[in-house]
Design a protein around this motif. Sequence first.
Motif, short mmCIF file in Angstrom:
data_model
loop_
_atom_site.label_atom_id
_atom_site.label_comp_id
_atom_site.label_asym_id
_atom_site.label_seq_id
_atom_site.Cartn_x
_atom_site.Cartn_y
_atom_site.Cartn_z
N LEU A 111 0.83 -1.20 0.00
CA LEU A 111 0.00 0.00 0.00
C LEU A 111 0.87 1.26 0.00
CD1 LEU A 111 -2.82 1.33 0.22
CD2 LEU A 111 -2.59 1.13 2.71
N ILE A 112 1.85 1.31 0.88
CA ILE A 112 2.73 2.49 0.98
C ILE A 112 3.56 2.65 -0.29
CG2 ILE A 112 4.73 3.46 2.19
CD1 ILE A 112 2.16 3.84 3.69
N ARG A 113 4.18 1.57 -0.73
CA ARG A 113 5.03 1.66 -1.92
C ARG A 113 4.25 2.07 -3.16
NH1 ARG A 113 8.51 -3.92 -1.10
NH2 ARG A 113 10.06 -3.11 0.38
N SER A 114 3.04 1.54 -3.29
CA SER A 114 2.23 1.83 -4.47
C SER A 114 1.70 3.26 -4.46
CB SER A 114 1.05 0.86 -4.57
OG SER A 114 1.51 -0.46 -4.70
N PHE A 115 1.17 3.68 -3.32
CA PHE A 115 0.55 5.00 -3.26
C PHE A 115 1.59 6.12 -3.32
CE2 PHE A 115 -1.54 8.70 -1.59
CZ PHE A 115 -2.83 8.60 -2.09
#
Length: 477
Positions: free
Chosen positions: A39-43
């Motif tokens: 979630l963090i890496r993608s967003f």
Amino acid sequence: MELLIGRIAERKILEEVLESPSSELLAIFGRRRVGKTFLIRSFFKKQLIFELSGVHNANATEQLLNFSRSMAEALGSRLAIATPKNWTEAFWQLREFATPVLKKRKAVIFFDEFPWLSSHKSGFLSAFEYFWNQWASQQPNLIVAICGSAATWMIKKVVNSKGGLHNRLTRKIRLLPFTLHETEQYLKKNNIHLDRYQILNIFMAMGGVPHYLKELKKGESAIQAIDRLCFTKDGLLSTEFANLYRSLFEAADRHIAVVKSLADKPSGLTRNEIIAACNLKSGGTTSILLEELVESGFITPYLPLHKNANKSIYKLSDEYSLFYLKFIEHSRSTGAGTWLKKSSTSSWKSWSGYAFEGICMKHVSHIKQALGISGVFTETSAWRHAPKTGNGAQIDLLLDRQDNVISICEMKFSNTEFAIDKAYAAELQYKLDAFRRESKTKKALFLAMVTTYGVKSNMYTVGLVQNEVTMDDLFDL
């Protein structure tokens, strides 16, 4: 960002973080395998300037060496960078690196598996607290994201910190497994096209955990997938249970004991009943234990009608744990075809009913939408009547509505239209009568049947069933 499936509420929080004019300290926690790092890496793909991941059971020297390598990668340097002597020096290096970037744009610093970085006597947490309080909190373009699966540590040291991080968090996200809708989207993205009944069967066995769903193969039926993942020698889920809890909780045996007690009592247990069943002490340590299991999404408290929170009924809400304890833990048979045999037994039939109820409880907003009451203020609760003599009654889901109606929800799993016979109709009527008598409510009672394929119309449904909700309603947004 287009790779992200679902997570609508979480994306909204992250968008607010990105648009904030102030510095942000964001904590994400939840069970392992649920997609926190992704979630963090993608967003924040465009804003991420530095990432460090903790290593389980590594000492401070090893963690600091990894810090220097991450710093070299962030700088785009092929040459090794001198390893800092301690975490105070490491955070000073990070500050020097980030300062020129923050003068130009928004930037994200990400600490993954945050609890593992804080190894024994490492000084990591105090150095991080100083880094945030003395510098990072003053940088309007800075977002610091911290993430961890170790629920005990994250809740105690970060979310409910009494030390240097007390009231310092600006946002927090408790990341839970996918809903049915998100699960369907995720499988389609991976070119796995199953009908909703097959997806529901998979969800009942492993929940909406992305890491588990990733193991599904194109062209497999639900039975074949469960067979391979749960009942073969190298199946991911055949040995996941112990690893799951021991990686999340200190003194995990107590957490496992609570989970097993709730697995044996699908109707749920009160706090005092859990204490008695698991031989726990009444006090703060038990409250923390239950909070950790709730925050990690393994158990869920349900508030009985007109009762206060200390009368809550706790239920096991993690599908994989329920499935493992029922069918995998003491299974004598393994290998191809095991689940095909088990899924045709009476034991599976009773278990599938409880599993489906649990899934319905996670999709109450979908049920309300199907009933057309999304805009009506509603209190969700349960109800239990256990007289000293005579028959008792229990309602697992009731919706106490402001429009002077109470929807009594009955949840039934079936591979065809569900048929109400004479005996079950009498049971339902007894339950409605008992509820009206004991609750003394003056509101209208509407019986809502929540089933897979709907309720077969017959002489017993007329005048008894007011509303129907189907499996499709649970999948739809």
